[in-house]
Each structure stands twice: as C-alpha cells, then as structure tokens.
Motif scaffolding. Sequence first.
Motif, PDB file in Angstrom:
ATOM      1  N   UNK A  98       0.693  -4.024   0.867  1.00  0.00           N
ATOM      2  CA  UNK A  98       1.877  -4.071   0.016  1.00  0.00           C
ATOM      3  C   UNK A  98       1.561  -4.351  -1.449  1.00  0.00           C
ATOM      4  N   UNK A  99       2.510  -3.989  -2.296  1.00  0.00           N
ATOM      5  CA  UNK A  99       2.479  -4.340  -3.717  1.00  0.00           C
ATOM      6  C   UNK A  99       3.914  -4.602  -4.157  1.00  0.00           C
ATOM      7  N   UNK A 100       4.097  -5.656  -4.936  1.00  0.00           N
ATOM      8  CA  UNK A 100       5.401  -5.951  -5.530  1.00  0.00           C
ATOM      9  C   UNK A 100       5.342  -5.482  -6.980  1.00  0.00           C
ATOM     10  N   UNK A 101       6.214  -4.569  -7.345  1.00  0.00           N
ATOM     11  CA  UNK A 101       6.233  -4.027  -8.711  1.00  0.00           C
ATOM     12  C   UNK A 101       7.560  -4.395  -9.366  1.00  0.00           C
ATOM     13  N   UNK A 102       7.475  -4.984 -10.558  1.00  0.00           N
ATOM     14  CA  UNK A 102       8.675  -5.438 -11.273  1.00  0.00           C
ATOM     15  C   UNK A 102       8.726  -4.757 -12.629  1.00  0.00           C
ATOM     16  N   UNK A 103       9.846  -4.107 -12.917  1.00  0.00           N
ATOM     17  CA  UNK A 103      10.066  -3.445 -14.204  1.00  0.00           C
ATOM     18  C   UNK A 103      11.102  -4.263 -14.971  1.00  0.00           C
ATOM     19  N   UNK A 104      10.646  -4.940 -16.001  1.00  0.00           N
ATOM     20  CA  UNK A 104      11.533  -5.856 -16.715  1.00  0.00           C
ATOM     21  C   UNK A 104      12.674  -5.122 -17.412  1.00  0.00           C
TER      22      UNK A 104
ATOM     23  N   UNK B  92       9.296  -3.001  -3.650  1.00  0.00           N
ATOM     24  CA  UNK B  92       8.226  -3.344  -2.716  1.00  0.00           C
ATOM     25  C   UNK B  92       7.651  -2.037  -2.193  1.00  0.00           C
ATOM     26  N   UNK B  93       6.347  -1.865  -2.373  1.00  0.00           N
ATOM     27  CA  UNK B  93       5.685  -0.641  -1.929  1.00  0.00           C
ATOM     28  C   UNK B  93       4.717  -0.944  -0.795  1.00  0.00           C
ATOM     29  N   UNK B  94       4.622  -0.011   0.142  1.00  0.00           N
ATOM     30  CA  UNK B  94       3.631  -0.097   1.207  1.00  0.00           C
ATOM     31  C   UNK B  94       2.713   1.101   1.085  1.00  0.00           C
ATOM     32  N   UNK B  95       1.448   0.851   0.768  1.00  0.00           N
ATOM     33  CA  UNK B  95       0.466   1.909   0.534  1.00  0.00           C
ATOM     34  C   UNK B  95       1.009   2.956  -0.444  1.00  0.00           C
ATOM     35  N   UNK B  96       1.633   2.468  -1.499  1.00  0.00           N
ATOM     36  CA  UNK B  96       2.117   3.340  -2.565  1.00  0.00           C
ATOM     37  C   UNK B  96       3.505   3.903  -2.369  1.00  0.00           C
ATOM     38  N   UNK B  97       4.107   3.703  -1.200  1.00  0.00           N
ATOM     39  CA  UNK B  97       5.431   4.260  -0.926  1.00  0.00           C
ATOM     40  C   UNK B  97       6.500   3.164  -0.970  1.00  0.00           C
ATOM     41  N   UNK B  98       7.603   3.384  -1.721  1.00  0.00           N
ATOM     42  CA  UNK B  98       8.658   2.365  -1.795  1.00  0.00           C
ATOM     43  C   UNK B  98       9.306   2.123  -0.430  1.00  0.00           C
ATOM     44  N   UNK B  99       9.470   0.858  -0.090  1.00  0.00           N
ATOM     45  CA  UNK B  99      10.148   0.516   1.161  1.00  0.00           C
ATOM     46  C   UNK B  99      11.373  -0.358   0.912  1.00  0.00           C
TER      47      UNK B  99
END
Length: 274
Positions: free
Chosen positions: A151-157, A164-171
């Motif tokens: 996973x990766x948590x990506x935040x756009x201010x 929340x992405x799983x292996x690059x795909x938004x979930x």
Amino acid sequence: MAGTPSRPDRSARRVHRARVRAAIAAGVVAALAVGGIAGWALLRDDAKAAPKKSAAAPSTTTTTPTTVPKPVAAVTATQKVPELTAYQDAVESSAAVTKLSDKTEYGLPRTFLVIDQSSHPGWLNVLLPVRPNGASGWIKASDVTLGTSDYEIRIELGAHKLTLLKLGQPVLDSGVVIGADKTPTPVGKFYVTDPLDLHSQPNAGYGVFALGISGYSDVLTSFKGGPGQLAVHGTSNPSQVGQNISNGCVRVPNDIIEQIAAQAPLGTPVTIVA
C-alpha cells in the motif's frame, strides 16, 4: 485498242521495275549490315538485361511496444537489535546520523521504509523518523527483519484529497482536513511509524484511529508534550473536510481512517504533495 502500250514498252517497264526492286533490296541489306542488325541485337540484349520493374513493397514502420513497469511492494525493515545506528555512509567508520531504540515512543516495533537495498551489499538505506523531514541513513541489514507493504497513502494538499493505493491502483479515496496557514502540512515522502487504536479515547481530538508518520511539523518543535510528530488521523467532524485548520496533521472521517488502518501496515509509504 487505242492507248495500249506496245509489247516492247511493257517489257521495258518490267525490266525497270525489277531493277528498282533490286536496288531497294541492296540498300536495305547495306543499311542492316552497317548498323541495323547490330542495333536490334543491342536492343534485344538490353531487354534481356533490364529486369522488369516490380511493384514497390509497401513501407512498414516498426513500432517498439512501450512497457510500463508494474508497481512493486514497498520494502520495510523492522529493527531486531536493542539499539541501531544509522550511518551517513555504508561503512561503520562513517559518521552516525542517529541511534534508535527498538521501540517507538508509543511502544511499537521500530520500522523503517527502505529506499535502497542493492547498491551496498549488507547495508540498507532507509528513511529515518527524525528531523529534518526526509532524512535518511545506512543501517546494517543484519540489524533488521525485512518485510513489505503493498500500500501507499497519497495526499494532495491542494485538492484536499487522500488516496489509498494498492500496488499503484486506487482502492479508497477521501476528502481531508489539512494544516492551517500558520501550521502547514509539510510535503515529502514519509511512512507509517505508529498506528494507534483510539476507540477508547474517541474525544481526544484524533478520532478513533491515528497513523503516526515519520514526518514532523516545520513550525512546531513540540506539541502537547510530544515532538510535533505528524499523523493521519480520524475526526468526528467530517463536515470540516476541505478546510485548512489543523496543526499540520491530516484528518479524515473516522470510517475512512479505520479502513486505512486495517490495510496499511507499519512502514507503508505516505506521500504528501502540494
């Protein structure tokens, strides 16, 4: 019969015509002997030598297919020695960046996000949970146990958005609350260091769950007795989503933080962009 030529006249004419034909024939033979046959033979040879023009082959363009690398899981490292030293370079004789215990301030296993595990055998370059934000150091591979996070948590201010992405795909995605102008949320690459279940303290101001991360406020060097550590945490006031009112932390509705916490393990990357 009047006007009919006499026999002698007819004979003379026949002789004349015969001579003319003979002269013409002789001229033709002479002409052919000079160049006619040779020229014809040359044309025939040219015809044999010159290949017939074939239809032009259709032009083809070879296109090299573009291959997009598949996203891979993030590599994490959990400390297994009581004290770990992070070095400036991948040698023990280099300067120490920091020394860390095997437990965080909240009693959780000390975990790092690995950013390089191949350039120096036996060493790992990791992000460190220290100031300044983005600090990294080299640690011995033998001091940690490797793991992964899909996973990766990506935040756009600017968009007030968390994905929340799983292996690059938004979930999962959600609107967020971010830092106020005087206490802005810093941008950078961080990772989850301290997942805290706060269901027993729902009115503490952090919702039902908080994910402490490796970053710190650029303005507050301490906050409520702590070091000004940042977190992605819940809020019981989802109507505040879209506003810039926090002390630097990122807030999401309680149901969203519960879903994120259930999926993102220690060491999960957190990327904050403008």
